[in-house]
Design an enzyme around this catalytic site. Structure first.
Site, short mmCIF file in Angstrom:
data_model
loop_
_atom_site.label_atom_id
_atom_site.label_comp_id
_atom_site.label_asym_id
_atom_site.label_seq_id
_atom_site.Cartn_x
_atom_site.Cartn_y
_atom_site.Cartn_z
N PRO A 100 -9.39 8.79 -8.89
CA PRO A 100 -8.19 8.46 -9.68
C PRO A 100 -7.59 7.15 -9.15
O PRO A 100 -7.61 6.92 -7.94
CB PRO A 100 -7.26 9.63 -9.42
CG PRO A 100 -7.72 10.22 -8.13
CD PRO A 100 -9.19 9.95 -8.01
N VAL A 101 -7.10 6.31 -10.05
CA VAL A 101 -6.53 5.04 -9.59
C VAL A 101 -5.07 5.22 -9.19
O VAL A 101 -4.41 6.17 -9.61
CB VAL A 101 -6.64 3.92 -10.67
CG1 VAL A 101 -8.08 3.57 -10.93
CG2 VAL A 101 -5.92 4.29 -11.93
N SER A 107 -9.11 3.82 -4.41
CA SER A 107 -10.06 3.54 -5.49
C SER A 107 -10.48 2.07 -5.53
O SER A 107 -11.67 1.77 -5.64
CB SER A 107 -9.51 3.98 -6.84
OG SER A 107 -8.36 3.24 -7.16
N ASP A 151 -7.72 1.21 5.12
CA ASP A 151 -8.51 1.66 3.97
C ASP A 151 -9.92 1.07 3.99
O ASP A 151 -10.92 1.78 3.85
CB ASP A 151 -7.82 1.27 2.65
CG ASP A 151 -6.66 2.18 2.31
OD1 ASP A 151 -6.21 2.92 3.20
OD2 ASP A 151 -6.20 2.14 1.15
O1 PMV Z 1 -1.81 4.02 -1.05
P1 PMV Z 1 -3.00 3.63 -0.29
O2 PMV Z 1 -4.10 4.61 -0.33
O3 PMV Z 1 -3.48 2.25 -0.60
O4 PMV Z 1 -2.59 3.63 1.27
C1 PMV Z 1 -1.74 2.70 1.76
C2 PMV Z 1 -1.50 2.97 3.22
C3 PMV Z 1 -0.31 2.21 3.76
O5 PMV Z 1 -0.19 2.58 5.13
C4 PMV Z 1 0.98 2.62 3.05
C5 PMV Z 1 -0.47 0.70 3.64
C6 PMV Z 1 -1.53 0.13 4.54
O6 PMV Z 1 -1.91 -1.02 4.29
O7 PMV Z 1 -1.95 0.78 5.52
#
Ligand code: PMV
Length: 313
Positions: A100-101, A107, A151
């Site tokens: 899911p986006v 994603s 990520d």
């Molecule tokens: O929302 P996502 O899955 O892209 O996770 C972001 C995680 C954060 O800690 C809020 C931002 C980051 O760059 O680590």
């Protein structure tokens, strides 16, 4: 260059503990969700056609040589070509995804990693995870502004990762496989906006937010130890505490609190929002015998979809 069709994939991810505070140098841990994947395939096309990128889920099609520099998929392809010192191939790259986006499962990152893997493999020299991660980080900057790098690391390495910004990632082992129910609130979340809002609040009250970040960092450290020791009850408690602190940081929503409460009440060992919050997903740590009850409770509390992921093993 090979003339064959090449396909590569990349997993979803979930942050177990430490989102947001990881942007400020505190530790976080994340795991791949290997059953949910993004896919990229590259096939040869007639001479002179250049590289065409088709993103099936988004209905986008672009020709690399005409694309804007800040188009994430075009940027990814350019970075791979530069890194290999390769001219643009005549090929079609087709991208699709189960993820899911805009919901905290990575994603966009998974698509970038799958694309980098497939394109480099098509060109005959598959890039190692460190390089794929570093190139993907450059693309993350287009998406998110100031990404921490967690990520791209967890998705490119496809292993549990203990991450501190600016330090080499530590890969760690899962002692006992565990079960997560991931539930989508149905509210699209913008990581860029959520990270920017936390930054504004931190700038206005740095010592208060510094304490919250420190507490979350300590939780992430303890959660790593719990995962390494198979201490799942403890991990559940840490999820709950992390969620409370994220709520104090202002990134939870009534709907996310409702989902986490419903999961706990139905027997989950713990539950928290995951990713940037303000929508997106929550994760609940469940045991096999409570899985169905927790799933029903999440759907009754407003989840639009749930996924069961076994982590480790
Ligand atoms: O929302 P996502 O899955 O892209 O996770 C972001 C995680 C954060 O800690 C809020 C931002 C980051 O760059 O680590």
């Amino acid at each position: 260059m090979t003339a064959q069709v090449v396909e590569r994939t990349a997993p979803a991810k979930t942050i177990l503990c430490g989102e947001h505070s990881v942007v400020y140098g505190r530790p976080a841990i994340a795991v791949p969700v290997s059953t949910m994947r993004a896919r990229a395939s590259v096939s040869p096309s007639p001479k002179g056609s250049g590289l065409i990128i088709k993103a099936l889920d988004l209905g986008h099609e672009l020709v690399l040589r005409n694309a804007r520099q800040d188009q994430p998929l075009a940027r990814m392809a350019q970075l791979v070509l530069e890194s290999l010192g390769s001219p643009e191939p005549d090929a079609v790259m087709t991208l699709s995804s189960d993820l899911p986006v805009a919901s905290g499962m990575g994603s966009g990152t998974a698509i970038s990693v799958a694309a980098a893997r497939a394109l480099s493999a098509f060109l005959g020299s598959e890039l190692p995870p460190e390089t794929v991660s570093a190139l993907t980080y450059e693309v993350e900057k287009i998406h998110h502004g100031t990404p921490s790098g967690i990520d791209n690391t967890v998705i490119a390495f496809e292993q549990p990762v203990y991450f501190v910004r600016g330090s080499p990632p530590e890969l760690f082992r899962i002692h006992t496989p565990f079960h997560l129910l991931i539930a989508n609130s149905g509210i699209a979340a913008s990581t860029r906006d959520s990270v920017a809002e936390v930054r504004h609040r931190w700038e206005a009250a740095p010592s208060y937010y510094g304490i919250i970040f420190d507490c979350i960092g300590a939780i992430a450290q303890a959660a790593r130890a719990a995962v390494e020791q198979g201490a799942l009850q403890a991990l559940g408690v840490l999820f709950n505490e992390n969620h409370e602190l994220l709520a104090r940081m202002g990134v939870s929503l009534y709907q996310l609190d409702r989902l986490t409460s419903a999961a706990r009440a139905a027997g989950a060992l713990g539950a928290k929002l995951t990713g940037s919050g303000q929508g997106g997903n929550i994760i609940a740590l469940v045991e096999p015998d409570t899985l169905d009850d927790v799933r029903q409770a999440l759907l009754a509390a407003g989840a639009i979809a749930t996924w069961h992921a076994t982590i480790g093993g």
